[in-house]
Design a protein around this motif. Structure first.
Motif, PDB file in Angstrom:
ATOM      1  N   LYS A 294      -1.739  41.898 -23.402  1.00  0.00           N
ATOM      2  CA  LYS A 294      -1.964  41.411 -22.040  1.00  0.00           C
ATOM      3  C   LYS A 294      -2.940  40.239 -22.047  1.00  0.00           C
ATOM      4  O   LYS A 294      -3.733  40.065 -22.968  1.00  0.00           O
ATOM      5  N   GLY A 314      -6.736  38.281 -12.393  1.00  0.00           N
ATOM      6  CA  GLY A 314      -5.306  38.182 -12.665  1.00  0.00           C
ATOM      7  C   GLY A 314      -4.966  38.839 -13.993  1.00  0.00           C
ATOM      8  O   GLY A 314      -5.685  38.659 -14.980  1.00  0.00           O
ATOM      9  N   ILE A 315      -3.880  39.611 -14.026  1.00  0.00           N
ATOM     10  CA  ILE A 315      -3.421  40.280 -15.249  1.00  0.00           C
ATOM     11  C   ILE A 315      -1.975  39.879 -15.501  1.00  0.00           C
ATOM     12  O   ILE A 315      -1.156  39.847 -14.575  1.00  0.00           O
ATOM     13  N   TYR A 316      -1.643  39.595 -16.770  1.00  0.00           N
ATOM     14  CA  TYR A 316      -0.268  39.273 -17.134  1.00  0.00           C
ATOM     15  C   TYR A 316       0.100  40.071 -18.369  1.00  0.00           C
ATOM     16  O   TYR A 316      -0.564  39.980 -19.406  1.00  0.00           O
ATOM     17  N   ASP A 317       1.168  40.885 -18.245  1.00  0.00           N
ATOM     18  CA  ASP A 317       1.678  41.675 -19.367  1.00  0.00           C
ATOM     19  C   ASP A 317       2.661  40.805 -20.148  1.00  0.00           C
ATOM     20  O   ASP A 317       3.745  40.468 -19.653  1.00  0.00           O
ATOM     21  N   LYS A 322       5.490  40.245 -16.824  1.00  0.00           N
ATOM     22  CA  LYS A 322       5.128  40.512 -15.437  1.00  0.00           C
ATOM     23  C   LYS A 322       3.613  40.438 -15.285  1.00  0.00           C
ATOM     24  O   LYS A 322       2.875  40.768 -16.207  1.00  0.00           O
ATOM     25  N   GLY A 323       3.170  40.015 -14.103  1.00  0.00           N
ATOM     26  CA  GLY A 323       1.747  39.926 -13.842  1.00  0.00           C
ATOM     27  C   GLY A 323       1.429  40.310 -12.421  1.00  0.00           C
ATOM     28  O   GLY A 323       2.324  40.488 -11.586  1.00  0.00           O
ATOM     29  N   TRP A 324       0.126  40.429 -12.137  1.00  0.00           N
ATOM     30  CA  TRP A 324      -0.271  40.839 -10.801  1.00  0.00           C
ATOM     31  C   TRP A 324      -1.712  40.426 -10.519  1.00  0.00           C
ATOM     32  O   TRP A 324      -2.501  40.160 -11.429  1.00  0.00           O
ATOM     33  N   LEU A 573       3.551  32.358 -15.273  1.00  0.00           N
ATOM     34  CA  LEU A 573       2.174  32.820 -15.128  1.00  0.00           C
ATOM     35  C   LEU A 573       1.631  32.479 -13.746  1.00  0.00           C
ATOM     36  O   LEU A 573       0.965  33.306 -13.101  1.00  0.00           O
ATOM     37  N   ALA A 576       2.890  34.776 -11.111  1.00  0.00           N
ATOM     38  CA  ALA A 576       2.313  36.118 -11.173  1.00  0.00           C
ATOM     39  C   ALA A 576       0.925  36.192 -10.551  1.00  0.00           C
ATOM     40  O   ALA A 576       0.545  37.234 -10.004  1.00  0.00           O
ATOM     41  N   VAL A 577       0.147  35.099 -10.617  1.00  0.00           N
ATOM     42  CA  VAL A 577      -1.253  35.188 -10.191  1.00  0.00           C
ATOM     43  C   VAL A 577      -1.579  34.273  -9.015  1.00  0.00           C
ATOM     44  O   VAL A 577      -2.743  34.161  -8.634  1.00  0.00           O
TER      45      VAL A 577
END
Length: 589
Positions: A294, A314-317, A322-324, A573, A576-577
């Protein structure tokens, strides 16, 4: 017996062929002979005896150190309130010293320097700094690479730079074993040809380079520099570095872009665009591979719009693409300097943060700090976040957490709250990851210095960190130190530091044999990325630069080594954020 006769038509055809073929043969031959003649004449300029350009150790130009007398009483009186002055605002407007300085500095920043960026004497005098610049050499002297430098074997072709106020043409000689190469240049900066660089890697051993200089009109003697020796390390650095590019001076409204660079080539790719309205900061990967695990980063949205969550984590797998966004259960959402646990399931970070910038100057330092900061833990599988007991005291600044290699403890930095940023001196502390009583790290606390930016090597052997005269952000007195990861034994200053400029934020390679770090040793203004080889005993070797053909008038910031190119696109990216996306609300612990 009959004689063959050429018909008038055949003779005409032969003449036409000669007319057509003649230039094809003669023109290239002429070009070759002209080039050969010119090369021979240039080489003749350097034939015969040469004078050794013996340059004694050059003194430094007069420099400045911080005059902290105005802040001495802050050491005794710990709070702004006790001094009878208002607390600093969260963001203090920038002020520029002098009327003409701003225009002069901005004009300088717009120029792309071809070699090493410079600054006018007027601006230098207006800037309090510990940066010191050597007097120019009166004779030919190689300034880069440093003698004894160790290069990563996977680094692209570097340059050789030298000073020479007398000559206007130079001959560069390179030697390795029985092989020698000779080149002539009209510039004081020369790049290794790729085929020569690859051959040097193949030959190995100790390599040398020297430069001879003279006048093109033949009016002067030939000078020869001292030889500079370098070699290649037995193991490579990571192939990729992720970093930001930021133009000074620092202020909270900057919107720097992030880039990823393949150090095997000059290829730099956009990693995440700030789109002139975001500050993406404190990026960190849970895996040094870079292509799994991550990515975490802090996000601040600075443009218009009706958004209730403008500062968030912000987190991105990387595996699922996928991120959130993360809404933390704290009144202040600012969350910086994040660190992944070894299993990649938890994040430690600096929470409840405010940021203040004071008395900015136009060079490599300014007063920037955090009036408030606590250590928090975000447990991703449990979707819970909580302040760490023992590292969230109201009268202390707790910041820069790092997990120990076995994951059972955290190292972080602690200092009394309420001090002016110039007077903050952080101590390295260690605490169990579930909380408890923090203990000072011997040799990295209560030593009269500020100690910060701790980083553990991936093999679990070493702890590196920075020290400075005071504060942490943008400190020109910063150096990198190293100690055993069990926190026993005294720290020592890495041999790759310079004593006249900042060596600061750093990251370990996945094989624990290289550090990439930001350094302002080239001109005191802009940070460049340097690599230093760490041997088996933890000693550093003379550092080498990340080669850049066109230098931006900006600093390379927060470099992070990864072994592989992260399979992340700017578009994915950002989607996602971005501020418009939904946020995951995290429960309080």
């Amino acid at each position: 017996m009959h004689e063959s006769k050429t018909s008038p038509m055949g003779e005409d055809m032969r003449r036409k062929v000669l007319v057509l073929v003649g230039p094809v043969v003669v023109v290239p031959l002429g070009i070759f002979l002209l080039h050969h003649s010119r090369t021979r004449k240039l080489e003749e300029l350097f034939s015969g005896p040469a004078r050794a350009a013996q340059v004694s150790k050059l003194p430094y130009l007069p420099g400045y150190r911080y005059d902290l007398r105005a802040y001495e009483r802050y050491t005794q009186e710990r709070s702004y309130e006790a001094l009878g002055i208002p607390s600093p605002p969260r963001i203090e407007p920038l002020s520029w010293p002098g009327g003409a300085a701003r225009e002069e500095f901005e004009a300088m920043m717009r120029r792309r320097a071809e070699a090493v960026t410079g600054a006018t004497a007027v601006l230098r005098l207006r800037s309090p700094s510990v940066y010191r610049e050597r007097r120019p050499s009166p004779l030919l002297r190689i300034t880069y690479p440093p003698d004894g430098a160790v290069f990563p074997p996977n680094l692209c072709t570097p340059e050789v730079e030298w000073e020479d106020p007398l000559d206007d043409i130079w001959q560069v000689k390179v030697g390795a074993g029985e092989r020698e190469w000779t080149f002539v240049t009209h510039r004081r900066r020369w790049w290794f040809p790729e085929e020569v660089w690859e051959e040097l890697k193949r030959v190995g051993g100790e390599i040398w380079v020297e430069v001879r200089g003279t006048r093109k009109d033949g009016s002067g003697p030939v000078y020869v520099s001292g030889r500079v020796h370098f070699s290649f390390a037995p193991c490579p650095a990571d192939d990729f570095v992720v970093y930001r590019i930021v133009s000074p001076p620092f202020n909270p409204k900057k919107a720097p872009d992030m880039f990823v660079r393949d150090i095997r080539s000059f290829k730099e790719e956009l990693f995440l665009s700030a789109r002139r309205k975001y500050c993406f900061n404190c990026h960190t990967f849970s895996s040094k591979r870079g292509d799994e695990g991550k990515l975490a980063l802090q996000v601040r949205y600075m443009a218009g719009g009706d958004y209730d969550l403008r500062v968030y984590l912000g987190i991105y797998d990387i595996s699922s693409r996928k991120g959130w966004k993360v809404r933390l259960p704290f009144s202040i959402q600012m969350s910086t300097f994040v660190s992944w646990s070894p299993d990649g399931e938890k994040l430690a970070f600096s929470a409840n943060q405010q940021l203040v910038t004071l008395h900015p100057v136009v060079f490599e330092t300014q007063f920037a700090g955090e009036p408030t900061s606590d250590i928090a833990i975000y447990d991703l599988p449990e979707n819970k976040a909580y302040l760490l007991p023992g590292a969230s005291e109201p009268d202390l600044l707790e910041i820069y957490p790092r997990w120990t290699p076995n994951g059972d403890s955290l190292v972080f930095c602690s200092a009394p709250a309420g001090l002016h940023p110039a007077q903050v001196k952080y101590d390295l502390m260690v605490i169990p990851f579930e909380g408890g009583e923090p203990r000072p790290v011997p040799g990295a606390s209560l030593n009269g210095r500020s100690n910060y930016y701790p980083r553990f090597s991936p093999d679990g052997r070493w702890l590196s960190f920075c020290t400075s005269d005071g504060g942490s952000l943008i400190k020109s007195s910063s150096d990198i130190y190293i100690m055993r990861s069990d926190l026993k034994g005294p720290p020592r200053r890495l041999e790759s530091n310079v004593d006249y400029a900042a060596d600061s934020w750093h990251s370990w390679s996945s094989n624990s044999r290289w550090l990439v770090f930001a350094s302002k040793r080239d001109d005191g203004i802009y940070a460049r990325l340097y690599f230093t080889y760490i041997d088996e005993e933890g000693h550093a070797h003379p550092a080498v630069r990340l080669p850049v053909k066109e230098l931006p008038p900006a600093s390379y910031n927060i470099p992070e080594f990864v072994a592989h190119r992260p399979p992340i696109t700017d578009g994915n990216l950002y989607k996602a954020v971005r501020v418009e996306g939904p946020a995951l609300s995290v429960q309080g612990g």
